[in-house]
Motif scaffolding. Sequence first.
Motif, PDB file in Angstrom:
ATOM      1  N   ALA A 152     -15.844  20.422  17.661  1.00 41.78           N
ATOM      2  CA  ALA A 152     -16.122  19.600  17.796  1.00 41.78           C
ATOM      3  C   ALA A 152     -17.923  19.205  17.031  1.00 41.78           C
ATOM      4  O   ALA A 152     -18.294  20.142  16.698  1.00 41.78           O
ATOM      5  CB  ALA A 152     -16.452  19.483  19.434  1.00 41.78           C
ATOM      6  N   GLY A 153     -17.732  18.143  16.511  1.00 40.40           N
ATOM      7  CA  GLY A 153     -18.610  17.524  15.567  1.00 40.40           C
ATOM      8  C   GLY A 153     -18.946  16.129  15.963  1.00 40.40           C
ATOM      9  O   GLY A 153     -18.217  15.989  15.539  1.00 40.40           O
ATOM     10  N   LYS A 184     -32.429   5.987   6.658  1.00 39.26           N
ATOM     11  CA  LYS A 184     -31.788   5.713   7.316  1.00 39.26           C
ATOM     12  C   LYS A 184     -31.756   7.586   7.708  1.00 39.26           C
ATOM     13  O   LYS A 184     -30.935   8.150   7.526  1.00 39.26           O
ATOM     14  CB  LYS A 184     -30.364   5.231   7.158  1.00 39.26           C
ATOM     15  CG  LYS A 184     -30.400   3.998   7.253  1.00 39.26           C
ATOM     16  CD  LYS A 184     -30.714   2.608   7.415  1.00 39.26           C
ATOM     17  CE  LYS A 184     -31.105   1.122   7.315  1.00 39.26           C
ATOM     18  NZ  LYS A 184     -31.243   0.097   7.805  1.00 39.26           N
ATOM     19  N   PRO A 185     -31.902   8.026   9.238  1.00 37.72           N
ATOM     20  CA  PRO A 185     -31.195   9.121   9.425  1.00 37.72           C
ATOM     21  C   PRO A 185     -30.155   9.584  10.103  1.00 37.72           C
ATOM     22  O   PRO A 185     -29.548   8.690  10.616  1.00 37.72           O
ATOM     23  CB  PRO A 185     -32.981   8.878  10.848  1.00 37.72           C
ATOM     24  CG  PRO A 185     -32.724   8.247  11.467  1.00 37.72           C
ATOM     25  CD  PRO A 185     -32.518   7.245   9.781  1.00 37.72           C
ATOM     26  N   VAL A 186     -29.731  10.625   9.482  1.00 40.69           N
ATOM     27  CA  VAL A 186     -28.348  11.086   9.916  1.00 40.69           C
ATOM     28  C   VAL A 186     -28.555  11.805  10.944  1.00 40.69           C
ATOM     29  O   VAL A 186     -29.364  13.178  10.537  1.00 40.69           O
ATOM     30  CB  VAL A 186     -27.116  11.194   9.014  1.00 40.69           C
ATOM     31  CG1 VAL A 186     -25.853  12.171   9.085  1.00 40.69           C
ATOM     32  CG2 VAL A 186     -27.243  10.247   7.478  1.00 40.69           C
ATOM     33  N   LEU A 187     -27.860  12.077  11.277  1.00 39.62           N
ATOM     34  CA  LEU A 187     -28.437  13.154  13.168  1.00 39.62           C
ATOM     35  C   LEU A 187     -27.378  13.527  13.417  1.00 39.62           C
ATOM     36  O   LEU A 187     -26.461  12.860  13.400  1.00 39.62           O
ATOM     37  CB  LEU A 187     -29.124  11.899  14.233  1.00 39.62           C
ATOM     38  CG  LEU A 187     -29.536  11.316  14.441  1.00 39.62           C
ATOM     39  CD1 LEU A 187     -29.712  10.886  15.219  1.00 39.62           C
ATOM     40  CD2 LEU A 187     -30.966  12.301  13.379  1.00 39.62           C
ATOM     41  N   GLN A 188     -26.821  15.077  13.997  1.00 41.93           N
ATOM     42  CA  GLN A 188     -25.401  16.377  13.798  1.00 41.93           C
ATOM     43  C   GLN A 188     -25.963  16.100  15.432  1.00 41.93           C
ATOM     44  O   GLN A 188     -27.469  16.742  16.206  1.00 41.93           O
ATOM     45  CB  GLN A 188     -25.513  16.749  13.140  1.00 41.93           C
ATOM     46  CG  GLN A 188     -24.192  18.301  12.974  1.00 41.93           C
ATOM     47  CD  GLN A 188     -24.835  19.036  12.293  1.00 41.93           C
ATOM     48  OE1 GLN A 188     -25.572  19.252  11.536  1.00 41.93           O
ATOM     49  NE2 GLN A 188     -23.301  19.605  11.501  1.00 41.93           N
ATOM     50  N   ILE A 189     -24.835  16.121  16.026  1.00 45.39           N
ATOM     51  CA  ILE A 189     -24.350  16.917  17.679  1.00 45.39           C
ATOM     52  C   ILE A 189     -23.534  17.890  16.825  1.00 45.39           C
ATOM     53  O   ILE A 189     -22.226  17.116  16.636  1.00 45.39           O
ATOM     54  CB  ILE A 189     -24.088  16.046  18.370  1.00 45.39           C
ATOM     55  CG1 ILE A 189     -24.752  14.677  18.664  1.00 45.39           C
ATOM     56  CG2 ILE A 189     -23.584  16.601  19.351  1.00 45.39           C
ATOM     57  CD1 ILE A 189     -24.351  13.347  20.134  1.00 45.39           C
ATOM     58  N   SER A 190     -24.142  19.049  16.771  1.00 44.69           N
ATOM     59  CA  SER A 190     -22.781  20.072  16.578  1.00 44.69           C
ATOM     60  C   SER A 190     -23.637  21.073  17.991  1.00 44.69           C
ATOM     61  O   SER A 190     -24.586  21.553  17.915  1.00 44.69           O
ATOM     62  CB  SER A 190     -22.556  21.114  15.800  1.00 44.69           C
ATOM     63  OG  SER A 190     -21.964  21.771  15.304  1.00 44.69           O
ATOM     64  N   GLY A 191     -22.977  21.994  18.574  1.00 43.28           N
ATOM     65  CA  GLY A 191     -23.036  22.306  19.964  1.00 43.28           C
ATOM     66  C   GLY A 191     -23.854  21.816  20.794  1.00 43.28           C
ATOM     67  O   GLY A 191     -23.110  20.324  21.295  1.00 43.28           O
ATOM     68  N   GLU A 192     -24.561  22.296  21.475  1.00 43.34           N
ATOM     69  CA  GLU A 192     -25.570  22.019  22.725  1.00 43.34           C
ATOM     70  C   GLU A 192     -26.388  20.414  21.992  1.00 43.34           C
ATOM     71  O   GLU A 192     -26.758  20.547  22.938  1.00 43.34           O
ATOM     72  CB  GLU A 192     -26.079  22.652  23.612  1.00 43.34           C
ATOM     73  CG  GLU A 192     -26.715  23.856  22.942  1.00 43.34           C
ATOM     74  CD  GLU A 192     -26.614  24.956  23.780  1.00 43.34           C
ATOM     75  OE1 GLU A 192     -28.074  25.211  23.895  1.00 43.34           O
ATOM     76  OE2 GLU A 192     -26.133  24.979  24.682  1.00 43.34           O
ATOM     77  N   LYS A 193     -27.218  20.584  21.108  1.00 38.59           N
ATOM     78  CA  LYS A 193     -28.193  19.959  20.442  1.00 38.59           C
ATOM     79  C   LYS A 193     -28.019  18.880  19.321  1.00 38.59           C
ATOM     80  O   LYS A 193     -26.716  18.820  18.673  1.00 38.59           O
ATOM     81  CB  LYS A 193     -29.381  20.692  19.775  1.00 38.59           C
ATOM     82  CG  LYS A 193     -29.336  22.284  20.603  1.00 38.59           C
ATOM     83  CD  LYS A 193     -30.305  21.393  21.649  1.00 38.59           C
ATOM     84  CE  LYS A 193     -31.360  22.251  22.894  1.00 38.59           C
ATOM     85  NZ  LYS A 193     -31.772  21.759  24.403  1.00 38.59           N
ATOM     86  N   LEU A 194     -28.716  17.633  19.529  1.00 38.49           N
ATOM     87  CA  LEU A 194     -28.824  16.426  19.089  1.00 38.49           C
ATOM     88  C   LEU A 194     -29.535  16.903  17.454  1.00 38.49           C
ATOM     89  O   LEU A 194     -31.149  17.280  18.292  1.00 38.49           O
ATOM     90  CB  LEU A 194     -29.313  15.315  19.464  1.00 38.49           C
ATOM     91  CG  LEU A 194     -29.579  13.903  18.368  1.00 38.49           C
ATOM     92  CD1 LEU A 194     -27.701  13.938  18.140  1.00 38.49           C
ATOM     93  CD2 LEU A 194     -30.192  12.700  19.475  1.00 38.49           C
ATOM     94  N   VAL A 195     -29.349  17.220  16.679  1.00 42.00           N
ATOM     95  CA  VAL A 195     -30.972  17.823  15.030  1.00 42.00           C
ATOM     96  C   VAL A 195     -30.633  16.954  14.312  1.00 42.00           C
ATOM     97  O   VAL A 195     -29.797  15.750  13.548  1.00 42.00           O
ATOM     98  CB  VAL A 195     -29.934  18.566  15.582  1.00 42.00           C
ATOM     99  CG1 VAL A 195     -30.376  20.582  16.378  1.00 42.00           C
ATOM    100  CG2 VAL A 195     -28.953  19.309  14.420  1.00 42.00           C
TER     101      VAL A 195
END
Length: 292
Positions: A152-153, A184-195
């Motif tokens: 999931a991502g 505009k920052p693009v953030l990623q949620i992959s696994g257990e962290k928001l990075v």
Amino acid sequence: MATAIMTDSNSGITAQEAERIGVALAAMPFLVNGETYHEGVDLPRDQFFQLLRNGASVSTSQVEPGSLIRAWENLLLNHDGVVYIPMSSGLSGSCVTAAALASGFNGRVQVVDNHRISVTQRQSVYDAVGLAQEGRTALEIKEALEADAYYAGIYIAVDTLEYLRKGGRLSGAESLVGTVLQIKPVLQISGEKLVPFRKVRGMKAARKVMVEAMLTDAKGLFRDFCRWGEMQLMVSYSDVSDEVRDSWLEEVAAAFPGLSIVHAPLALSICCHTGPGALGIGMCHFHTPTNG
């Protein structure tokens, strides 16, 4: 007696939807100017965003332990077990707290930590409902969902850096420079962290980056599941106009022809961190019924 499914409102599932699919729902609390509200209960979305625009101080909180325990006890009156699907343990202490509370139920309450939130968490709830209908036990459902944790991502772009700064995710100086330059920052949620994933100039560029990143994931990590037709594509947003929402949906649909798209607004407890005007795209594996 079947297995009951319960989740929290970070999934984006509303009380009406939960009732329709037979799921118990914990309304996530959040604070506005120090006063506690609960998602979908005592503060309409339009009033929440108006308060944000007026400079209200917002923060999030965990579900009250007593309310969780009471909900599980009530469900166990008519079910063999309960599967509770909260937001990822990497993004909140809610999951760890729930797991500690569940330890007092002798295995009859199983807390899932499959690192999901928002639209991907929502899909996990639907998967759990399907597995429960197949007659799976609470433990079997938990194990199935957690086995899928990393398939999931989510990518999300925020319209303003203000709320990330208030939440302590970047400095005031970064926020000021970013606002002036329309970063505009693009953030990623992959696994257990928001990075952090990437910083770009303007929301148009952010949208392009998110679509390209999800296409890369679809051809890489998710390749086999996409080939088998077992990936769900999702779009999310917070307090955007119908025009912006529809154009974002059209942009994603054009990049992924033939794939169905589920779309839903971000939960208010998530909007406390993203603010209004955020756009997101997500993809996750879903379970297909064993009976075909």
